[in-house]
Design a protein around this motif. Structure first.
Motif, PDB file in Angstrom:
ATOM      1  N   LEU A 128       0.700  -1.238  -0.042  1.00  0.00           N
ATOM      2  CA  LEU A 128       0.114  -0.026   0.145  1.00  0.00           C
ATOM      3  C   LEU A 128       0.828   1.136  -0.075  1.00  0.00           C
ATOM      4  CD1 LEU A 128      -3.186   0.765   0.257  1.00  0.00           C
ATOM      5  CD2 LEU A 128      -2.761   1.054   2.554  1.00  0.00           C
ATOM      6  N   HIS A 129       2.104   1.179   0.258  1.00  0.00           N
ATOM      7  CA  HIS A 129       3.016   2.311   0.266  1.00  0.00           C
ATOM      8  C   HIS A 129       4.344   2.142  -0.063  1.00  0.00           C
ATOM      9  CE1 HIS A 129       5.486   0.891   4.020  1.00  0.00           C
ATOM     10  NE2 HIS A 129       4.236   0.004   4.251  1.00  0.00           N
ATOM     11  N   ASP A 130       5.038   3.160  -0.324  1.00  0.00           N
ATOM     12  CA  ASP A 130       6.312   3.184  -0.764  1.00  0.00           C
ATOM     13  C   ASP A 130       7.408   4.064   0.282  1.00  0.00           C
ATOM     14  OD1 ASP A 130       5.914   5.833  -1.449  1.00  0.00           O
ATOM     15  OD2 ASP A 130       5.755   5.167  -3.597  1.00  0.00           O
TER      16      ASP A 130
ATOM     17  N   ALA B 146       1.027  13.265  24.002  1.00  0.00           N
ATOM     18  CA  ALA B 146       1.062  13.244  22.585  1.00  0.00           C
ATOM     19  C   ALA B 146       1.326  12.047  22.037  1.00  0.00           C
ATOM     20  CB  ALA B 146       2.035  14.319  22.102  1.00  0.00           C
ATOM     21  N   LEU B 147       0.567  11.560  21.257  1.00  0.00           N
ATOM     22  CA  LEU B 147       0.769  10.276  20.752  1.00  0.00           C
ATOM     23  C   LEU B 147       1.131  10.201  19.175  1.00  0.00           C
ATOM     24  CD1 LEU B 147      -2.335   8.355  22.147  1.00  0.00           C
ATOM     25  CD2 LEU B 147      -0.110   8.384  22.857  1.00  0.00           C
ATOM     26  N   PRO B 148       1.863   9.179  18.774  1.00  0.00           N
ATOM     27  CA  PRO B 148       2.518   9.239  17.188  1.00  0.00           C
ATOM     28  C   PRO B 148       1.297   8.756  16.372  1.00  0.00           C
ATOM     29  CG  PRO B 148       3.446   7.330  18.670  1.00  0.00           C
ATOM     30  CD  PRO B 148       2.666   8.130  19.458  1.00  0.00           C
ATOM     31  N   ALA B 149       1.533   9.322  15.174  1.00  0.00           N
ATOM     32  CA  ALA B 149       0.340   8.739  14.059  1.00  0.00           C
ATOM     33  C   ALA B 149       1.522   8.533  12.781  1.00  0.00           C
ATOM     34  CB  ALA B 149      -0.614   9.641  13.998  1.00  0.00           C
ATOM     35  N   TYR B 150       1.609   7.388  12.331  1.00  0.00           N
ATOM     36  CA  TYR B 150       2.409   6.913  11.163  1.00  0.00           C
ATOM     37  C   TYR B 150       1.771   7.101   9.639  1.00  0.00           C
ATOM     38  CZ  TYR B 150       4.845   5.318  15.479  1.00  0.00           C
ATOM     39  OH  TYR B 150       5.379   5.340  16.566  1.00  0.00           O
ATOM     40  N   ILE B 151       2.196   7.895   8.880  1.00  0.00           N
ATOM     41  CA  ILE B 151       1.618   8.259   7.654  1.00  0.00           C
ATOM     42  C   ILE B 151       2.188   7.362   6.488  1.00  0.00           C
ATOM     43  CG2 ILE B 151       1.023   9.799   5.943  1.00  0.00           C
ATOM     44  CD1 ILE B 151       1.210  11.840   8.133  1.00  0.00           C
ATOM     45  N   ALA B 152       1.115   6.543   5.789  1.00  0.00           N
ATOM     46  CA  ALA B 152       1.638   5.625   4.987  1.00  0.00           C
ATOM     47  C   ALA B 152       1.306   6.483   3.384  1.00  0.00           C
ATOM     48  CB  ALA B 152       0.843   4.298   4.562  1.00  0.00           C
ATOM     49  N   MET B 153       2.511   6.479   2.623  1.00  0.00           N
ATOM     50  CA  MET B 153       2.468   7.155   1.369  1.00  0.00           C
ATOM     51  C   MET B 153       2.808   6.410   0.106  1.00  0.00           C
ATOM     52  SD  MET B 153       4.101  10.905   2.973  1.00  0.00           S
ATOM     53  CE  MET B 153       3.484  11.940   1.666  1.00  0.00           C
ATOM     54  N   LYS B 154       2.001   6.949  -0.961  1.00  0.00           N
ATOM     55  CA  LYS B 154       2.563   6.193  -2.099  1.00  0.00           C
ATOM     56  C   LYS B 154       2.609   7.310  -3.135  1.00  0.00           C
ATOM     57  CE  LYS B 154       2.368   2.056  -4.409  1.00  0.00           C
ATOM     58  NZ  LYS B 154       3.121   0.778  -4.161  1.00  0.00           N
ATOM     59  N   ASN B 155       3.664   7.223  -3.961  1.00  0.00           N
ATOM     60  CA  ASN B 155       3.838   8.214  -5.040  1.00  0.00           C
ATOM     61  C   ASN B 155       3.851   9.535  -4.461  1.00  0.00           C
ATOM     62  OD1 ASN B 155       4.590   6.267  -6.763  1.00  0.00           O
ATOM     63  ND2 ASN B 155       2.238   5.909  -7.459  1.00  0.00           N
ATOM     64  N   GLY B 156       4.340   9.616  -3.117  1.00  0.00           N
ATOM     65  CA  GLY B 156       4.085  11.248  -2.426  1.00  0.00           C
ATOM     66  C   GLY B 156       2.801  11.596  -1.799  1.00  0.00           C
ATOM     67  N   GLN B 157       1.875  10.798  -2.052  1.00  0.00           N
ATOM     68  CA  GLN B 157       0.509  11.016  -1.455  1.00  0.00           C
ATOM     69  C   GLN B 157       0.356  10.150  -0.229  1.00  0.00           C
ATOM     70  OE1 GLN B 157      -1.526  13.611  -2.850  1.00  0.00           O
ATOM     71  NE2 GLN B 157       0.400  14.046  -4.194  1.00  0.00           N
ATOM     72  N   ALA B 158      -0.448  10.895   0.750  1.00  0.00           N
ATOM     73  CA  ALA B 158      -0.866  10.161   1.729  1.00  0.00           C
ATOM     74  C   ALA B 158      -2.150   9.264   1.575  1.00  0.00           C
ATOM     75  CB  ALA B 158      -1.147  10.934   3.046  1.00  0.00           C
ATOM     76  N   VAL B 159      -2.159   7.961   1.876  1.00  0.00           N
ATOM     77  CA  VAL B 159      -2.994   6.819   1.596  1.00  0.00           C
ATOM     78  C   VAL B 159      -3.753   6.214   2.475  1.00  0.00           C
ATOM     79  CG1 VAL B 159      -2.024   6.629  -0.787  1.00  0.00           C
ATOM     80  CG2 VAL B 159      -1.338   5.219   1.195  1.00  0.00           C
ATOM     81  N   ALA B 160      -3.143   6.254   3.890  1.00  0.00           N
ATOM     82  CA  ALA B 160      -3.661   5.584   5.008  1.00  0.00           C
ATOM     83  C   ALA B 160      -2.462   6.123   6.142  1.00  0.00           C
ATOM     84  CB  ALA B 160      -3.412   3.945   4.732  1.00  0.00           C
TER      85      ALA B 160
ATOM     86  N   LEU C 104      -3.370   0.969  22.220  1.00  0.00           N
ATOM     87  CA  LEU C 104      -3.643   0.361  20.914  1.00  0.00           C
ATOM     88  C   LEU C 104      -3.126   1.150  19.888  1.00  0.00           C
ATOM     89  CD1 LEU C 104      -6.596   1.809  19.275  1.00  0.00           C
ATOM     90  CD2 LEU C 104      -7.437   0.836  21.591  1.00  0.00           C
ATOM     91  N   ILE C 105      -3.002   0.463  18.159  1.00  0.00           N
ATOM     92  CA  ILE C 105      -2.933   1.401  17.158  1.00  0.00           C
ATOM     93  C   ILE C 105      -3.719   0.548  16.218  1.00  0.00           C
ATOM     94  CG2 ILE C 105      -1.118  -0.381  16.774  1.00  0.00           C
ATOM     95  CD1 ILE C 105       0.388   2.139  15.433  1.00  0.00           C
ATOM     96  N   VAL C 106      -4.161   1.591  15.569  1.00  0.00           N
ATOM     97  CA  VAL C 106      -5.282   1.230  14.224  1.00  0.00           C
ATOM     98  C   VAL C 106      -4.746   1.788  12.951  1.00  0.00           C
ATOM     99  CG1 VAL C 106      -6.693   3.363  14.850  1.00  0.00           C
ATOM    100  CG2 VAL C 106      -7.682   1.169  13.412  1.00  0.00           C
ATOM    101  N   GLY C 107      -4.864   0.992  11.982  1.00  0.00           N
ATOM    102  CA  GLY C 107      -4.463   1.341  10.486  1.00  0.00           C
ATOM    103  C   GLY C 107      -5.517   1.597   9.782  1.00  0.00           C
ATOM    104  N   VAL C 108      -5.806   2.558   9.071  1.00  0.00           N
ATOM    105  CA  VAL C 108      -6.968   3.156   8.300  1.00  0.00           C
ATOM    106  C   VAL C 108      -6.695   3.870   7.125  1.00  0.00           C
ATOM    107  CG1 VAL C 108      -7.078   5.088   9.554  1.00  0.00           C
ATOM    108  CG2 VAL C 108      -9.275   4.163   8.651  1.00  0.00           C
ATOM    109  N   ARG C 109      -7.372   3.339   5.978  1.00  0.00           N
ATOM    110  CA  ARG C 109      -7.150   4.082   4.765  1.00  0.00           C
ATOM    111  C   ARG C 109      -8.113   5.424   4.855  1.00  0.00           C
ATOM    112  NH1 ARG C 109      -6.416   1.531  -0.172  1.00  0.00           N
ATOM    113  NH2 ARG C 109      -6.017  -0.840   0.087  1.00  0.00           N
ATOM    114  N   ASN C 110      -7.810   6.047   3.866  1.00  0.00           N
ATOM    115  CA  ASN C 110      -8.201   7.473   3.881  1.00  0.00           C
ATOM    116  C   ASN C 110      -9.854   7.684   4.005  1.00  0.00           C
ATOM    117  OD1 ASN C 110      -5.821   8.731   3.656  1.00  0.00           O
ATOM    118  ND2 ASN C 110      -5.853   9.182   1.747  1.00  0.00           N
TER     119      ASN C 110
END
Length: 211
Positions: A54-56, A77-91, A108-114
């Protein structure tokens, strides 16, 4: 007599200095090992909840801090990790806290698409009752898999409650408090992302600076 006492005092001081130096050295080496273990564990969790296809980008390095006590369950303050594909945030993978678990906080941690589709959920820390509430641990049961593929919509979130409260989520036999708290934390985190997606994506990547 005085010379003997002075000599013994100097020897004792030297011994204490050497011991302090050894403890400091061991502590430094241990900190590095612990930090590396934590990094590897984080990467493992992130790969579990956001598929590599899903990401690069490097998820661990594309990280921003979120401060939303009402939505994420803590004043930290909690971290959020951004998944990107071709420079665009996707999840995104967002950490959250369920403050009302049966035996205290559940992290807990949850991964979610846009579009609100849940990619994965993992429990980072918990102290729930063994054999009952600890089904939120993916090593103990597959309960967390029920969220994968489920789409969150805050305008129609009734299904995101446990069945005892009229929703679709299974509670545990003999333990309703834990899944209720967990599902509530997920709802609030997903709602926060839904309403603040662009703001989150525009924040600076500042996790390392605040460690």
């Amino acid at each position: 007599m005085q010379n003997t006492m002075l000599r013994n005092g100097l020897l004792l001081g030297l011994f204490a200095l050497i011991c302090t130096a050894l403890v400091a050295a061991v502590n430094l080496m241990t900190q590095q090992t612990i930090a590396e273990q934590q990094r590897l564990q984080l990467l493992k969790v992130l790969h579990q909840i956001i598929p590599d296809a899903l990401h690069d980008n490097d998820l661990a390095q594309t990280c921003t801090l979120l401060n939303a006590p009402e939505s994420l369950g803590t004043h930290r303050a909690l971290p959020a990790y951004i998944a990107m594909k071709n420079g665009q945030a996707v999840a995104i993978a967002i950490e959250a806290v369920a403050p009302d678990g049966y035996n205290g906080e559940i992290q807990l941690i949850v991964g979610v698409r846009n579009d609100g589709t849940v990619l994965g959920v993992q429990t980072l820390s918990q102290q729930e009752t063994p054999g009952l509430g600890d089904k939120i641990d993916s090593r103990k049961s597959d309960w967390l898999k029920h969220f994968v593929g489920k789409v969150f919509d805050s305008s129609n979130d009734k299904s995101w409650y446990v069945k005892k409260d009229g929703g679709d989520i299974d509670q545990f036999t003999g333990a309703t408090i834990t899944p209720r708290a967990y599902t509530k934390a997920l709802r609030k985190a997903l709602s926060y992302f839904e309403k603040n997606q662009q703001m989150i994506y525009q924040q600076p990547m500042n996790c390392e600076a605040n460690q």
